[in-house]
Design a protein around this motif. Structure first.
Motif, PDB file in Angstrom:
ATOM      1  N   VAL A  13     -87.262  94.288  31.035  1.00 54.17           N
ATOM      2  CA  VAL A  13     -86.916  93.203  30.998  1.00 54.17           C
ATOM      3  C   VAL A  13     -87.017  92.512  29.427  1.00 54.17           C
ATOM      4  N   PRO A  14     -88.046  92.870  28.727  1.00 53.67           N
ATOM      5  CA  PRO A  14     -88.300  92.099  27.917  1.00 53.67           C
ATOM      6  C   PRO A  14     -87.467  92.622  26.517  1.00 53.67           C
ATOM      7  N   VAL A  15     -87.837  94.079  26.733  1.00 57.19           N
ATOM      8  CA  VAL A  15     -87.392  95.360  25.649  1.00 57.19           C
ATOM      9  C   VAL A  15     -86.021  94.603  25.532  1.00 57.19           C
ATOM     10  N   LEU A  16     -85.091  94.765  27.424  1.00 58.90           N
ATOM     11  CA  LEU A  16     -83.626  94.389  26.196  1.00 58.90           C
ATOM     12  C   LEU A  16     -83.493  92.846  26.230  1.00 58.90           C
ATOM     13  N   PHE A  17     -84.455  92.053  26.993  1.00 60.60           N
ATOM     14  CA  PHE A  17     -84.530  90.537  26.183  1.00 60.60           C
ATOM     15  C   PHE A  17     -84.527  91.110  24.092  1.00 60.60           C
ATOM     16  N   ILE A  18     -85.457  91.510  23.949  1.00 58.06           N
ATOM     17  CA  ILE A  18     -85.740  91.540  22.641  1.00 58.06           C
ATOM     18  C   ILE A  18     -84.399  92.239  22.003  1.00 58.06           C
ATOM     19  N   VAL A  19     -84.146  93.243  22.462  1.00 57.58           N
ATOM     20  CA  VAL A  19     -82.723  93.895  21.904  1.00 57.58           C
ATOM     21  C   VAL A  19     -81.585  93.352  21.922  1.00 57.58           C
ATOM     22  N   SER A  20     -81.150  92.158  23.263  1.00 54.40           N
ATOM     23  CA  SER A  20     -79.807  91.797  22.398  1.00 54.40           C
ATOM     24  C   SER A  20     -80.165  90.802  21.739  1.00 54.40           C
ATOM     25  N   ALA A  21     -81.322  90.163  21.087  1.00 51.30           N
ATOM     26  CA  ALA A  21     -81.558  88.769  20.159  1.00 51.30           C
ATOM     27  C   ALA A  21     -81.303  89.000  19.097  1.00 51.30           C
ATOM     28  N   ALA A  22     -81.765  89.996  18.737  1.00 46.34           N
ATOM     29  CA  ALA A  22     -82.148  91.175  17.759  1.00 46.34           C
ATOM     30  C   ALA A  22     -80.231  91.703  17.310  1.00 46.34           C
ATOM     31  N   THR A  23     -80.123  92.000  18.104  1.00 45.73           N
ATOM     32  CA  THR A  23     -78.299  91.944  18.285  1.00 45.73           C
ATOM     33  C   THR A  23     -77.214  91.148  17.794  1.00 45.73           C
ATOM     34  N   SER A  24     -77.491  89.927  18.501  1.00 45.38           N
ATOM     35  CA  SER A  24     -76.983  88.724  17.801  1.00 45.38           C
ATOM     36  C   SER A  24     -76.889  88.086  16.495  1.00 45.38           C
ATOM     37  N   LEU A  25     -78.957  88.635  16.127  1.00 40.40           N
ATOM     38  CA  LEU A  25     -78.942  87.719  14.665  1.00 40.40           C
ATOM     39  C   LEU A  25     -78.325  88.697  13.714  1.00 40.40           C
ATOM     40  N   ALA A  62     -77.572  80.673  17.967  1.00 41.90           N
ATOM     41  CA  ALA A  62     -78.499  80.453  18.988  1.00 41.90           C
ATOM     42  C   ALA A  62     -77.507  79.873  20.648  1.00 41.90           C
ATOM     43  N   SER A  63     -76.998  78.850  20.288  1.00 43.41           N
ATOM     44  CA  SER A  63     -75.712  78.778  20.762  1.00 43.41           C
ATOM     45  C   SER A  63     -75.275  79.687  21.412  1.00 43.41           C
ATOM     46  N   ARG A  64     -74.389  80.512  20.631  1.00 45.01           N
ATOM     47  CA  ARG A  64     -73.779  81.671  21.129  1.00 45.01           C
ATOM     48  C   ARG A  64     -74.220  82.517  22.184  1.00 45.01           C
ATOM     49  N   TYR A  65     -76.133  82.540  21.676  1.00 41.92           N
ATOM     50  CA  TYR A  65     -76.256  83.955  22.765  1.00 41.92           C
ATOM     51  C   TYR A  65     -76.825  82.940  23.549  1.00 41.92           C
ATOM     52  N   ILE A  66     -77.459  82.015  23.432  1.00 42.47           N
ATOM     53  CA  ILE A  66     -77.283  81.488  25.164  1.00 42.47           C
ATOM     54  C   ILE A  66     -76.465  81.606  26.384  1.00 42.47           C
ATOM     55  N   ASP A  67     -75.021  81.371  25.731  1.00 46.43           N
ATOM     56  CA  ASP A  67     -73.662  81.270  26.202  1.00 46.43           C
ATOM     57  C   ASP A  67     -74.215  82.589  26.486  1.00 46.43           C
ATOM     58  N   TRP A  68     -73.848  83.665  26.410  1.00 43.96           N
ATOM     59  CA  TRP A  68     -73.505  84.724  26.339  1.00 43.96           C
ATOM     60  C   TRP A  68     -74.425  85.170  27.478  1.00 43.96           C
ATOM     61  N   LEU A  69     -76.006  85.076  26.747  1.00 43.34           N
ATOM     62  CA  LEU A  69     -77.129  85.823  27.961  1.00 43.34           C
ATOM     63  C   LEU A  69     -76.663  84.495  29.522  1.00 43.34           C
ATOM     64  N   GLY A  70     -75.804  83.732  29.701  1.00 38.44           N
ATOM     65  CA  GLY A  70     -76.281  83.493  30.576  1.00 38.44           C
ATOM     66  C   GLY A  70     -75.260  84.032  31.245  1.00 38.44           C
TER      67      GLY A  70
END
Length: 373
Positions: A13-25, A62-70
């Protein structure tokens, strides 16, 4: 075992979270505007702002990433920005099977060829076979994948007679070598001579049959396993791309296994098996291969994940619609961040899960790890 699997899933879970957040940035740093790709350069400022608001691009990253993650938590990968009416999940379902088949077939080719060659080179270290295989491995490693793909197309598509007659000459030469060896060792007994002569005839027959049935390969395109063309057409289309990605892995795996097995063959229990007159095939396959395969399995897992995520060059050469083409051409180049985020998330999930399976497999290969737990 269940505890080990549970820990691997928790760490996923944390690995995928870091990868997805870094991709968004990182996607924000890629030049290009997806709105212009949709409406063109001659659109008005009002149309540009309206489309940008409808796509949610007026929000911060950040807002777009939160919406996508939801949406991801609910199983919704979203819609493609530049390809109206196409969901990201549908695009992934079309592309992922192509990439996974090329990578899986290439990995199987690499293991099937490298394991026996690396094992035999270690057993016959310093011989002509060892020197030839080592030199061939270094030569293959020095050839980049795009050049290897072009060479395979040149040989197997436009000049089919070259590999066909090459296989015929090599196969018949091998058969003659086996027959000559049988004649030279006739003093060992009639039964052994007959066995080696029969092997020579089998090799010659298979060589002639293969040269006669040599298939033709397509320059580009890909028929899926579920298509009306059938499995054979699918294997024919996937052979050259899979061989292209397998060539480098064959050389690397063979060199790695040779080094590890050469050390294992010096162990006392191997020397004892040799002293008892055990056949070389049994020593290599049952006694030496298992303890020598840890590095190979680790490298194969890493290489398999790399093949899945790095086939964009091969896909471009053979005109395949895989994950590499989807993420780079349809995602990064047009700024379609839902496609990029969804594709990277799928690849990262597969890659991390695969390496978790490899870690768990060590318990079966080495009983000492099970006792340590």
């Amino acid at each position: 075992m269940l505890r080990t699997i549970g820990l691997k899933l928790v760490r996923l879970v944390p690995v995928l979270f870091i990868v997805s957040a870094a991709t968004s940035l990182l996607i924000e740093l890629v030049p290009g505007d997806p709105v212009l790709a949709i409406i063109g350069m001659e659109s008005t400022a009002e149309d540009y702002q309206r489309i940008r608001t409808e796509l949610g691009l007026d929000q911060n990253v950040a807002s777009r990433y939160i919406d996508w993650l939801g949406g991801i938590v609910q199983g919704d990968f979203g819609e493609s920005i530049t390809r109206a009416g196409f969901g990201v999940a549908d695009l992934l379902k079309q592309s992922f099977p192509v990439t996974i088949q090329i990578a899986l077939t290439g990995m199987l080719m690499a293991l099937i060829i490298s394991v026996p060659m690396g094992s035999w080179a270690a057993y016959r270290a310093g011989t002509r076979f060892d020197r030839f295989s080592s030199g061939s491995a270094f030569a293959i490693i020095s050839v980049p994948s795009f050049l290897a793909g072009l060479l395979l197309i040149f040989l197997f598509v436009f000049h089919v007679s070259i590999p066909r007659y090459g296989v015929l000459v090599l196969g018949l030469a091998w058969a003659l070598w086996l027959l000559g060896r049988a004649v030279r060792r006739r003093s060992e007994g009639e039964g052994r001579v007959l066995l080696q002569a029969a092997a020579a005839l089998v090799v010659a027959g298979l060589t002639v049959w293969l040269a006669n049935k040599w298939p033709s390969f397509n320059r580009q395109g890909f028929d899926r396993l579920t298509s009306d063309e059938g499995v054979l057409e699918n294997l024919r289309d996937s052979f050259l791309p899979s061989l292209t990605v397998a060539l480098t892995e064959i050389a690397v795996f063979m060199r790695l296994l040779r080094a590890d097995m050469q050390s294992t063959l010096q162990e006392d229990y191997i020397l004892s098996a040799r002293a008892k007159g055990m056949p070389p095939v049994r020593i290599l396959a049952r006694d030496a291969l298992r303890p020598s395969s840890f590095s190979l399995i680790t490298l194969a897992g890493v290489a398999f994940g790399r093949l899945i995520g790095g086939t964009v060059i091969v896909e471009s050469i053979f005109n395949l619609r895989g994950m590499g083409s989807l993420i780079v051409n349809d995602g990064v180049n047009t700024g379609d961040f839902p496609v990029v985020q969804g594709g990277v998330l799928v690849l990262a999930t597969f890659y991390v899960a695969l390496n978790g399976i490899i870690d768990i497999s060590y318990n079966y290969l080495d009983p000492r790890l099970r006792r340590a737990r």
